[in-house]
Design a protein around this motif. Structure first.
Motif, mmCIF file in Angstrom:
data_model
loop_
_atom_site.group_PDB
_atom_site.id
_atom_site.type_symbol
_atom_site.label_atom_id
_atom_site.label_comp_id
_atom_site.label_asym_id
_atom_site.label_seq_id
_atom_site.Cartn_x
_atom_site.Cartn_y
_atom_site.Cartn_z
ATOM 1 N N GLU A 24 0.720 4.446 -2.693
ATOM 2 C CA GLU A 24 0.555 5.852 -2.302
ATOM 3 C C GLU A 24 1.705 6.700 -2.837
ATOM 4 O OE1 GLU A 24 -1.974 7.414 -0.735
ATOM 5 O OE2 GLU A 24 -3.047 5.510 -0.955
ATOM 6 N N LYS B 217 1.387 7.731 -6.586
ATOM 7 C CA LYS B 217 0.252 8.532 -7.043
ATOM 8 C C LYS B 217 0.730 9.882 -7.572
ATOM 9 C CE LYS B 217 -3.580 6.552 -4.447
ATOM 10 N NZ LYS B 217 -4.568 6.744 -3.353
ATOM 11 N N ARG C 247 0.832 -1.213 0.000
ATOM 12 C CA ARG C 247 0.000 0.000 0.000
ATOM 13 C C ARG C 247 0.868 1.265 0.000
ATOM 14 N NH1 ARG C 247 -2.824 -1.128 4.276
ATOM 15 N NH2 ARG C 247 -4.356 -2.356 3.109
ATOM 16 N N ARG C 248 1.974 1.229 0.740
ATOM 17 C CA ARG C 248 2.858 2.408 0.787
ATOM 18 C C ARG C 248 3.403 2.754 -0.593
ATOM 19 N NH1 ARG C 248 4.590 0.117 5.692
ATOM 20 N NH2 ARG C 248 6.403 -0.861 4.707
#
Length: 241
Positions: A184, A187, A180-181
């Motif tokens: 992020e 993005k 998930r990091r």
């Protein structure tokens, strides 16, 4: 390491001087980094055709890329890069490019050693760090691969493929938060490569709908950037899924 931003400048240089051999060669390298083989071939070939007009260093650089990227004469390319590397000890690129070839041949330990040499020559450049982390990944030395990629990001080296390395390692270890990091972090950057990794991870887990969604987003992004080989390759992934 800002390949996408460089394209317009190289194209403008070629408009101003169609016989600018190194502009053709480096633009070929940029497209090769994007895995756009057909576009890379156009520029590598033109640079090779007019290489007699440039210096010895540039001739070795152009020929090495031509043999590995166009004719597939990898042994000839390695020989040129070794000569280039030894004749010009302050240049990082021959060692860096040689490490990429060695990794592609599965010679990961030799790739590590050569990428380390490139890193010593250019300690503040992102590409030796990226290629060294990939070679460690190939050796399954994941802690070292992760450390290097994290070091690059901590030093503000804005290369999205550092996140790809970290995402793959997190996936291999079942580290959902780590995956998930990286999502992020990418993005707002060139995130298509990581979308492809997300698609593969979703497919591996049996979530085929999510896999198709991620891969289609990657295809849309590649298409906006004119990266047609990437569109085709990712479309092949969708078909397999």
């Amino acid at each position: 390491g800002k390949d996408a931003a460089s394209v317009a400048f190289f194209k403008r240089a070629i408009e101003l001087d169609p016989d600018f051999a190194m502009a053709h060669k480096i633009l070929g390298t940029v497209y090769s980094n994007f895995q756009e083989r057909r576009l890379a071939e156009v520029y590598f070939r033109r640079g090779f055709e007019i290489r007699e007009r440039v210096s010895q260093r540039e001739q070795l650089d152009i020929a090495s890329s031509y043999y590995s990227g166009i004719t597939g004469e990898v042994d000839q390319s390695i020989e040129n890069y070794e000569l280039y590397k030894n004749l010009f000890p302050r240049e990082y690129s021959p060692a860096n490019n040689l490490s990429v070839i060695l990794s592609s041949l599965g010679q990961y330990q030799q790739s590590v050693e050569t990428a380390e040499e490139a890193r010593r020559r250019a300690p503040d450049h992102v590409l030796p760090i990226l290629n060294l982390s990939r070679a460690y990944e190939g050796l399954n030395r994941l802690d070292e691969a992760r450390r290097l990629a994290e070091e690059g990001i901590a030093r503000k080296m804005q290369h999205p493929r550092l996140a790809v390395v970290l995402y793959r390692i997190a996936f291999a270890r079942g580290d959902v938060d780590g995956m998930r990091r990286q999502i992020e972090w990418t993005k707002g950057k060139a995130e298509e490569d990581l979308l492809v990794e997300q698609g593969h991870a979703a497919a591996f887990s049996g979530n085929l709908k999510a896999a198709r969604t991620h891969l289609q987003r990657a295809i849309d992004g590649y298409r906006r950037r004119g990266l047609t080989d990437n569109v085709a390759a990712t479309g092949g992934d969708v078909a397999l899924i």
